[in-house]
Motif scaffolding. Structure first.
Motif, mmCIF file in Angstrom:
data_model
loop_
_atom_site.group_PDB
_atom_site.id
_atom_site.type_symbol
_atom_site.label_atom_id
_atom_site.label_comp_id
_atom_site.label_asym_id
_atom_site.label_seq_id
_atom_site.Cartn_x
_atom_site.Cartn_y
_atom_site.Cartn_z
ATOM 1 N N GLU A 1 7.159 -10.835 22.770
ATOM 2 C CA GLU A 1 6.744 -9.768 23.689
ATOM 3 C C GLU A 1 7.318 -8.427 23.239
ATOM 4 O OE1 GLU A 1 6.704 -10.116 28.201
ATOM 5 O OE2 GLU A 1 7.903 -11.849 27.613
ATOM 6 N N LEU A 2 8.605 -8.426 22.951
ATOM 7 C CA LEU A 2 9.302 -7.201 22.560
ATOM 8 C C LEU A 2 8.711 -6.623 21.281
ATOM 9 C CD1 LEU A 2 11.626 -5.183 22.937
ATOM 10 C CD2 LEU A 2 13.064 -6.768 21.617
ATOM 11 N N ILE A 3 8.525 -7.456 20.284
ATOM 12 C CA ILE A 3 8.002 -6.991 18.991
ATOM 13 C C ILE A 3 6.595 -6.423 19.141
ATOM 14 C CG2 ILE A 3 7.233 -7.786 16.709
ATOM 15 C CD1 ILE A 3 9.695 -9.689 16.784
ATOM 16 N N ALA A 4 5.739 -7.110 19.896
ATOM 17 C CA ALA A 4 4.362 -6.634 20.073
ATOM 18 C C ALA A 4 4.333 -5.314 20.845
ATOM 19 C CB ALA A 4 3.522 -7.693 20.781
ATOM 20 N N ALA A 5 5.179 -5.166 21.855
ATOM 21 C CA ALA A 5 5.227 -3.921 22.612
ATOM 22 C C ALA A 5 5.713 -2.767 21.729
ATOM 23 C CB ALA A 5 6.122 -4.070 23.842
ATOM 24 N N ILE A 6 6.759 -3.007 20.955
ATOM 25 C CA ILE A 6 7.290 -1.969 20.050
ATOM 26 C C ILE A 6 6.239 -1.581 19.017
ATOM 27 C CG2 ILE A 6 8.938 -1.528 18.179
ATOM 28 C CD1 ILE A 6 10.975 -3.212 19.812
ATOM 29 N N ALA A 7 5.604 -2.560 18.407
ATOM 30 C CA ALA A 7 4.601 -2.281 17.365
ATOM 31 C C ALA A 7 3.424 -1.503 17.940
ATOM 32 C CB ALA A 7 4.132 -3.587 16.731
ATOM 33 N N THR A 8 2.997 -1.847 19.142
ATOM 34 C CA THR A 8 1.878 -1.126 19.757
ATOM 35 C C THR A 8 2.259 0.324 19.987
ATOM 36 O OG1 THR A 8 1.132 -3.159 20.822
ATOM 37 C CG2 THR A 8 0.248 -1.106 21.683
ATOM 38 N N LEU A 9 3.438 0.556 20.547
ATOM 39 C CA LEU A 9 3.897 1.929 20.768
ATOM 40 C C LEU A 9 4.014 2.706 19.450
ATOM 41 C CD1 LEU A 9 6.503 1.291 23.581
ATOM 42 C CD2 LEU A 9 4.436 2.708 23.776
ATOM 43 N N GLN A 10 4.504 2.053 18.415
ATOM 44 C CA GLN A 10 4.603 2.725 17.111
ATOM 45 C C GLN A 10 3.228 3.098 16.596
ATOM 46 O OE1 GLN A 10 6.859 -0.247 14.935
ATOM 47 N NE2 GLN A 10 8.600 1.141 14.792
ATOM 48 N N ASN A 11 2.256 2.226 16.775
ATOM 49 C CA ASN A 11 0.902 2.501 16.287
ATOM 50 C C ASN A 11 0.246 3.639 17.041
ATOM 51 O OD1 ASN A 11 1.094 0.424 14.426
ATOM 52 N ND2 ASN A 11 0.094 -1.064 15.763
#
Length: 134
Positions: free
Chosen positions: A123-133
């Motif tokens: 969950e954490l990784i996907a949320a961070i990656a989405t925000l970065q994108n």
């Protein structure tokens, strides 16, 4: 099963274009206490793995992003939230979908809330990656 079909390049485009299938998956994904909740989200996330589907899913199915956001925010199931976040991450990679993802009302708030209140590393990784994108 449908999950096997969405993992195949030969059938995934056909499935993404089938209104009845996508509408049913979106409705089931909002049934948080249904045993099919996570399975529907798994299928939707797999559909977003293919770049040719991303634009179609975002622009043809207007409830697609709001449903993913609702699940990422409100689902009591960590696995369901993870698949919703993975789908958002996949969509945020596509340049034609980035703005619609970012401009979905409360999307950034939803993603930042997941940074504070996550249950799994996925969950954490996907949320961070989405925000970065974005």
């Amino acid at each position: 099963s449908l999950l096997c079909l969405v993992k195949s390049k030969e059938t995934v485009n056909f499935i993404a274009r089938e209104d009845t299938i996508i509408d049913a998956l979106l409705k089931v994904s909002l049934q948080f206490y249904s045993p099919s909740h996570v399975r529907a989200l798994t299928i939707l996330a797999h559909l977003t793995r293919y770049p040719q589907n991303c634009h179609l899913l975002v622009f043809k199915y207007l409830s697609f992003l709001p449903v993913l956001q609702d699940v990422a925010s409100d689902s009591p199931d960590a696995e369901g939230r993870r698949y919703a976040l993975c789908a958002l991450q996949n969509l945020s990679v596509d340049t034609s979908c980035r703005a619609p993802v970012a401009h979905t009302p409360n999307m950034v708030k939803c993603l930042t809330n997941r940074l504070k209140h996550y249950e799994s590393k996925g969950e954490l990784i996907a949320a961070i990656a989405t925000l970065q994108n974005l």
